[in-house]
Design an enzyme around this catalytic site. Sequence first.
Site, PDB file in Angstrom:
ATOM      1  N   GLY A  74       0.809  -1.227   0.000  1.00 20.64           N
ATOM      2  CA  GLY A  74       0.000   0.000   0.000  1.00 20.64           C
ATOM      3  C   GLY A  74       0.831   1.260   0.000  1.00 20.64           C
ATOM      4  N   GLY A 114       9.913   0.709   9.916  1.00 19.77           N
ATOM      5  CA  GLY A 114      11.256   0.253   9.569  1.00 19.77           C
ATOM      6  C   GLY A 114      11.769   1.015   8.359  1.00 19.77           C
ATOM      7  CB  THR A 137      12.811  -3.300  12.514  1.00 20.99           C
ATOM      8  OG1 THR A 137      13.151  -4.651  12.168  1.00 20.99           O
ATOM      9  CG2 THR A 137      14.092  -2.527  12.635  1.00 20.99           C
ATOM     10  CG  ASP A 139      14.390  -7.607  11.055  1.00 18.26           C
ATOM     11  OD1 ASP A 139      14.063  -8.652  11.637  1.00 18.26           O
ATOM     12  OD2 ASP A 139      13.787  -7.156  10.056  1.00 18.26           O
ATOM     13  NE  ARG A 275      13.362 -35.046  15.142  1.00 19.19           N
ATOM     14  CZ  ARG A 275      13.956 -36.185  14.847  1.00 19.19           C
ATOM     15  NH1 ARG A 275      15.035 -36.186  14.070  1.00 19.19           N
ATOM     16  NH2 ARG A 275      13.490 -37.331  15.310  1.00 19.19           N
ATOM     17  CG  HIS A 281       5.345 -14.229  11.820  1.00 13.29           C
ATOM     18  ND1 HIS A 281       5.586 -15.175  10.862  1.00 13.29           N
ATOM     19  CD2 HIS A 281       5.380 -13.025  11.200  1.00 13.29           C
ATOM     20  CE1 HIS A 281       5.736 -14.571   9.686  1.00 13.29           C
ATOM     21  NE2 HIS A 281       5.618 -13.262   9.861  1.00 13.29           N
ATOM     22  CG  LEU A 282       6.664 -18.301  18.597  1.00 19.01           C
ATOM     23  CD1 LEU A 282       7.639 -19.319  19.151  1.00 19.01           C
ATOM     24  CD2 LEU A 282       5.658 -17.899  19.659  1.00 19.01           C
ATOM     25  NE  ARG A 284       6.328  -9.043  12.650  1.00 20.92           N
ATOM     26  CZ  ARG A 284       6.096  -9.342  11.369  1.00 20.92           C
ATOM     27  NH1 ARG A 284       7.089  -9.766  10.624  1.00 20.92           N
ATOM     28  NH2 ARG A 284       4.912  -9.191  10.852  1.00 20.92           N
TER      29      ARG A 284
HETATM   30  O1  F6P Z   1      11.274  -7.203   9.429  1.00 18.02           O
HETATM   31  C1  F6P Z   1      10.646  -7.985  10.386  1.00 18.02           C
HETATM   32  C2  F6P Z   1      10.437  -9.391   9.884  1.00 18.02           C
HETATM   33  O2  F6P Z   1       9.821 -10.138  10.926  1.00 18.02           O
HETATM   34  C3  F6P Z   1      11.691 -10.082   9.378  1.00 18.02           C
HETATM   35  O3  F6P Z   1      12.505 -10.533  10.428  1.00 18.02           O
HETATM   36  C4  F6P Z   1      11.090 -11.167   8.522  1.00 18.02           C
HETATM   37  O4  F6P Z   1      11.973 -11.563   7.487  1.00 18.02           O
HETATM   38  C5  F6P Z   1       9.891 -10.500   7.930  1.00 18.02           C
HETATM   39  O5  F6P Z   1       9.571  -9.400   8.774  1.00 18.02           O
HETATM   40  C6  F6P Z   1       8.690 -11.401   7.812  1.00 18.02           C
HETATM   41  O6  F6P Z   1       7.694 -10.700   7.164  1.00 18.02           O
HETATM   42  P1  F6P Z   1       6.191 -11.202   7.027  1.00 18.02           P
HETATM   43  O7  F6P Z   1       5.504 -10.864   8.320  1.00 18.02           O
HETATM   44  O8  F6P Z   1       5.674 -10.434   5.886  1.00 18.02           O
HETATM   45  O9  F6P Z   1       6.226 -12.683   6.804  1.00 18.02           O
END
Ligand code: F6P
Length: 357
Positions: A74, A114, A137, A139, A275, A281-282, A284
């Site tokens: 967007g 970011g 971010t 990252d 393994r 996404h945990l 985040r």
């Molecule tokens: O920039 C944050 C981030 O979580 C990165 O670490 C990861 O590569 C990316 O976003 C994942 O993005 P999405 O939520 O679009 O899968």
Amino acid sequence: MKIAVNTGGGDAPGLNAVIRGIVLAAHRKGWEVYGIKYGYRGLIDTKHIVRLTPETVWDITNIGGTILGSAIRGNPFNYIEKKSDGTSIETDISDFVVSNFKALGFDALIAIGGDGSLTIANKFFKKGIPVIGIPKTIDNDISSTDVTFGFDTAVNTATEAIDKIQTTAKSHDRVMVVEVMGRYVGWISLYSGISGSADVILIPEIPFDLEKVCRKIRQLALIGQDFAIVVVAEGARPVGGDVTFIEKSPGELRLGGIGKKVADEIEERTGKETRVIVLGHLQRGGAPTTFDRLLSLRFGTAAVRFAEAGKFGTMVSLGSTEIHSVPIEDAIGQMKSVPEDSDIILTARSLGISFGD
Ligand code: F6P
């Protein structure tokens, strides 16, 4: 003053605390604050604008995500419009956004995001919108600030996961490969890997040789350690090789998959049961750590002070424990990688952690 606030890009723990900092600090000055929902969507379709008062943000410091919603797509400068025949075209609707911003009587935009979102914010600054940026971010890859909010929480989540994985690795004499986020930089993997006592950490800044990784695992076995923890940044790549992507749909690539590749190779070359776990996404989600809450509240309130001082076109930054304002221009477009001679790399090497180099 009447200020607009938006959150863009992937969410990060601390976004709500930043919003709270902005709203409370602005309210004390008698200013009004409005949330532009889903990145810039609220300035394209104004039904996505909400009034933010102290009551609406009172209890959100410890809540993950963003009450404003976020948008990865967007970008008004390259806006994808779907046509009735199913095809889509890319147009620049930034002038429309600027005229809406002005018509709504806003005096400033505080853009939390970011590199991508700050780049868009800077373009709007050049088009006449008074902008203050706030770096977000997990990252930690934004230049001109020591750290971004969200990073500390992500590192804590990853470290906690590695701690849990350690026990299974030991119980079953396994190699456990943990793939963590971080895009093209190794901050999350380094901080969590060192703190979680990893044996190997693979980061984008140091291309790895799998034979050297396997040698490290065999050496551990020789000294009686029959398990190993290998932390792999999603952007890590072998010497002479490329970053690994997962193709979600034709043309849509997402970083990921390197953990499985590394695990398969380790199992094949060492014969050790291996393994892989992808934390995804945990990292985040969840409540921000105390560090991130404080940093977010400091960033949010500082942005209001900078708006009052007219420091537009700048980004709030943390430098040596103090909050500063730096030109957005200096922060964007140059990823903050881990320097190879940095203390954090030297620490890992002194601890005997292998980078596979
Ligand atoms: O920039 C944050 C981030 O979580 C990165 O670490 C990861 O590569 C990316 O976003 C994942 O993005 P999405 O939520 O679009 O899968």
